[in-house]
Enzyme design. Structure first.
Site, PDB file in Angstrom:
ATOM      1  N   LYS A 118       0.851  -1.191   0.000  1.00 36.15           N
ATOM      2  CA  LYS A 118       0.000   0.000   0.000  1.00 36.15           C
ATOM      3  C   LYS A 118       0.886   1.241   0.000  1.00 36.15           C
ATOM      4  O   LYS A 118       1.389   1.681   1.026  1.00 36.15           O
ATOM      5  CB  LYS A 118      -0.925   0.050   1.214  1.00 36.15           C
ATOM      6  CG  LYS A 118      -2.024   1.114   1.065  1.00 36.15           C
ATOM      7  CD  LYS A 118      -2.503   1.675   2.372  1.00 36.15           C
ATOM      8  CE  LYS A 118      -1.632   2.750   2.940  1.00 36.15           C
ATOM      9  NZ  LYS A 118      -1.635   4.005   2.156  1.00 36.15           N
ATOM     10  N   GLY A 150      -5.318   4.447  -2.263  1.00 38.97           N
ATOM     11  CA  GLY A 150      -6.519   5.260  -2.324  1.00 38.97           C
ATOM     12  C   GLY A 150      -6.238   6.685  -1.909  1.00 38.97           C
ATOM     13  O   GLY A 150      -5.160   7.010  -1.416  1.00 38.97           O
ATOM     14  N   PRO A 196      -5.209   8.596   2.974  1.00 43.34           N
ATOM     15  CA  PRO A 196      -3.952   7.931   3.338  1.00 43.34           C
ATOM     16  C   PRO A 196      -4.095   6.915   4.454  1.00 43.34           C
ATOM     17  O   PRO A 196      -3.228   6.058   4.626  1.00 43.34           O
ATOM     18  CB  PRO A 196      -3.053   9.099   3.768  1.00 43.34           C
ATOM     19  CG  PRO A 196      -3.996  10.186   4.166  1.00 43.34           C
ATOM     20  CD  PRO A 196      -5.199  10.039   3.281  1.00 43.34           C
ATOM     21  N   GLY A 231      -4.818   1.528   5.028  1.00 43.69           N
ATOM     22  CA  GLY A 231      -3.835   1.128   6.027  1.00 43.69           C
ATOM     23  C   GLY A 231      -4.485   0.615   7.295  1.00 43.69           C
ATOM     24  O   GLY A 231      -4.076  -0.408   7.860  1.00 43.69           O
ATOM     25  N   GLU A 266       9.761   1.612  10.815  1.00 41.63           N
ATOM     26  CA  GLU A 266      10.888   2.518  10.552  1.00 41.63           C
ATOM     27  C   GLU A 266      10.281   3.909  10.533  1.00 41.63           C
ATOM     28  O   GLU A 266       9.567   4.274   9.609  1.00 41.63           O
ATOM     29  CB  GLU A 266      11.563   2.151   9.226  1.00 41.63           C
ATOM     30  CG  GLU A 266      12.922   2.812   9.044  1.00 41.63           C
ATOM     31  CD  GLU A 266      12.817   4.185   8.416  1.00 41.63           C
ATOM     32  OE1 GLU A 266      12.903   5.185   9.178  1.00 41.63           O
ATOM     33  OE2 GLU A 266      12.656   4.276   7.202  1.00 41.63           O
ATOM     34  N   CYS A 286      13.971  10.516   6.467  1.00 43.91           N
ATOM     35  CA  CYS A 286      13.916  10.248   7.903  1.00 43.91           C
ATOM     36  C   CYS A 286      15.307  10.229   8.532  1.00 43.91           C
ATOM     37  O   CYS A 286      15.450  10.522   9.722  1.00 43.91           O
ATOM     38  CB  CYS A 286      13.205   8.930   8.156  1.00 43.91           C
ATOM     39  SG  CYS A 286      13.888   7.543   7.226  1.00 43.91           S
ATOM     40  N   GLU A 306      10.483  16.417  14.089  1.00 49.21           N
ATOM     41  CA  GLU A 306      10.871  16.147  12.700  1.00 49.21           C
ATOM     42  C   GLU A 306      10.108  17.082  11.766  1.00 49.21           C
ATOM     43  O   GLU A 306       8.881  17.027  11.690  1.00 49.21           O
ATOM     44  CB  GLU A 306      10.585  14.690  12.345  1.00 49.21           C
ATOM     45  CG  GLU A 306      11.072  14.304  10.961  1.00 49.21           C
ATOM     46  CD  GLU A 306      10.825  12.834  10.650  1.00 49.21           C
ATOM     47  OE1 GLU A 306      11.744  12.191  10.111  1.00 49.21           O
ATOM     48  OE2 GLU A 306       9.728  12.330  10.947  1.00 49.21           O
TER      49      GLU A 306
END
Length: 492
Positions: free
Chosen positions: A184, A215, A218, A222, A260, A293, A394
């Site tokens: 996905k 799709g 988001p 999932g 991750e 990342c 981040e």
């Protein structure tokens, strides 16, 4: 202008449109114009993909020990097809993810394909069975062995920043291990997922072994993958916040997870670093607009040389935004951020940094004059305290923060005062000194004097809020295996 072919779902060996025929637009980050359309998967589409993967794992020989050679042969065939489609992959990286031409090979396509080759190279090193010999345990003499088997059905949920690289990292390893996969991709980069279905069909993969769904929302597909008991393992790359939600949602079915997640990695330039000013200047956060990342977004420099570091950075940043050449400049490594949503997020952090009292040394503005897309000037903050949000959170954009430290102990303390622990770097004229510092940084990988610590043959993952598990190399394949003990009673 539409540049990309329609992205279609791949379920149970068939390329198909979404049930109901709904689609969504894919936006070109360089221009903010429509680059293509993609199928908008329904819950029924995702359910069909899960059912196909479950059936392929439970009812075929895909994961059997006798089928390992066939798995390798199919993945080698698929690897050739991806190489033949390199130009298409490059176009997808540019017009979906906003990759600059100079970054396409370095991170988006060629590096990913090299990682694929690394997986194939280490496959022979996988331990499938260990003979532990005989033991009489309390009157039960037995011969014991441990066998390693594929986990089962894997949901591979991948991000938009370097999609092909992460897709390879998850899908190839899981398939080599003998798992079946539902890929996905992010809604920003559906074409980078759709091409897997197209080429897997061409390569002759058995129906259901690999499925691709995506799709507009988001989260919808999932969440369905994470909560479904037919999925055995979720391999996710993305933000720490979403990773926590995946762990929580998967708890009801005791689902295994590989995560991750985010990073706020520190690069420590020690006071004896060769060519100190240049080393600081080369820390500009411009590659792929800082959307990585593992990027070293905190630059730690000694207070005794802080003014020298700032001067070198000011010179490096001077005029960079004005001199940026555009999407067709072959040497450029910086493009736009991926979307209007991401641009708003990054600009919000730039405003926040100024409110927190940091000094804006360079950049800080959006540049719609650079093609009408989502380009943000490379930005640098100095006079940053590590407690500021711009130093702790981040940003995922071209924003570098520069933090002074007093001595080596202080640098180690600052580097470790973070919820993250994904990557980092140490630079010094004294290699042993640099390695001593590196060993004390709580992070999954760290570069000493520019050493390449992230590559397809090395395990990659993080400490703390940067996740759990390891991807790439031998460890990346083993992530998708589980152990079983077989003990056979011996005659007395």
């Amino acid at each position: 202008m539409t540049l990309l072919p329609p992205a279609r779902l791949y379920i149970d060996g068939e390329l198909r449109d979404a049930q109901g025929g709904e689609t969504f637009e894919v936006i070109n980050p360089w221009t903010s114009e429509v680059a293509g359309v993609a199928a908008d998967a329904t819950c029924a589409d995702v359910d069909a993909a899960i059912a196909a993967a479950r059936r392929a794992f439970d009812e075929t020989d895909w994961g059997d020990p006798t089928n390992r050679g066939n798995r390798v042969a199919l993945l080698k065939k698929l690897r050739v097809l991806f190489e033949e489609n390199r130009d298409r992959l490059a176009a997808l990286a540019r017009f979906e993810a906003g990759a600059a031409l100079g970054a396409v090979g370095m991170a988006h396509v060629d590096t990913a394909n090299q990682g694929w080759d690394d997986y194939l190279a280490v496959f022979d090193q996988v331990t499938w069975e260990e003979d532990l010999g005989n033991r009489d345990f309390r009157g039960f003499p037995s011969h014991r062995k441990v066998v390693y088997e594929p986990v089962g059905v894997v949901a591979a949920i991948t991000p938009w920043n370097v999609p092909h690289y992460v897709n390879v990292g998850k899908v190839v390893a899981a398939l080599l291990a003998g798992c079946t996969v539902i890929l996905k991709p992010a809604p920003d980069t559906p074409g980078m997922g759709a091409i897997w279905g197209e080429l897997a069909a061409k390569a002759g993969f058995p129906a259901g072994v690999l499925n691709v769904v995506f799709g507009k929302d988001p989260a919808a597909a999932g969440e369905q993958l994470v909560q479904d008991p037919r999925v055995d393992l979720v391999s996710f790359t993305g933000s720490t916040g979403v990773g926590k939600r995946i762990m929580a949602a998967g708890a009801a079915t005791l689902k295994r997870v590989f995560l991750e997640l985010g990073g706020k990695s520190a690069k420590i330039v020690l006071d004896d670093a060769p060519d100190f000013a240049r080393e600081c200047a080369q820390s500009m956060l411009v590659f792929h607009a800082g959307q990585g990342c593992a990027v070293q977004s905190r630059l730690l420099v000694p207070r005794s040389r802080y003014e020298e570091a700032k001067a070198g950075l000011a010179m490096a940043y001077q005029g960079f935004g004005d001199n940026w050449g555009g999407m067709d400049e072959p040497t450029h490594i910086m493009g736009p951020v991926v979307s209007a949503r991401q641009m708003e997020r990054v600009l919000g952090y730039i405003e926040l940094g100024q409110q927190e009292g940091a000094t804006l040394l360079a950049g800080g503005k959006a540049r719609p004059d650079k093609g009408g897309g989502y380009f943000i000037e490379p930005t640098c903050f100095v006079d940053v305290d590590n407690s500021m949000r711009i130093a702790q959170e981040e940003i995922f954009g071209p924003v570098l923060v520069v933090i002074p430290y007093e001595d080596d102990e202080d640098a180690i303390r600052i580097a470790n005062e973070s919820q993250y622990g994904l990557s980092g770097g140490v630079v010094s004229a004294d290699q042993l000194r640099a390695e001593r510092v590196a060993r004390r940084i709580r992070t999954g990988s760290i570069s000493v004097n520019g050493g390449m610590c992230i590559a397809g043959d090395l395990p990659f993952g993080g400490f703390k809020g940067s996740g759990m598990g390891r991807e790439w190399g031998l460890a990346g394949i083993e992530e998708f295996l589980d152990s079983k003990v077989i003990a056979t009673r011996l005659a007395s």
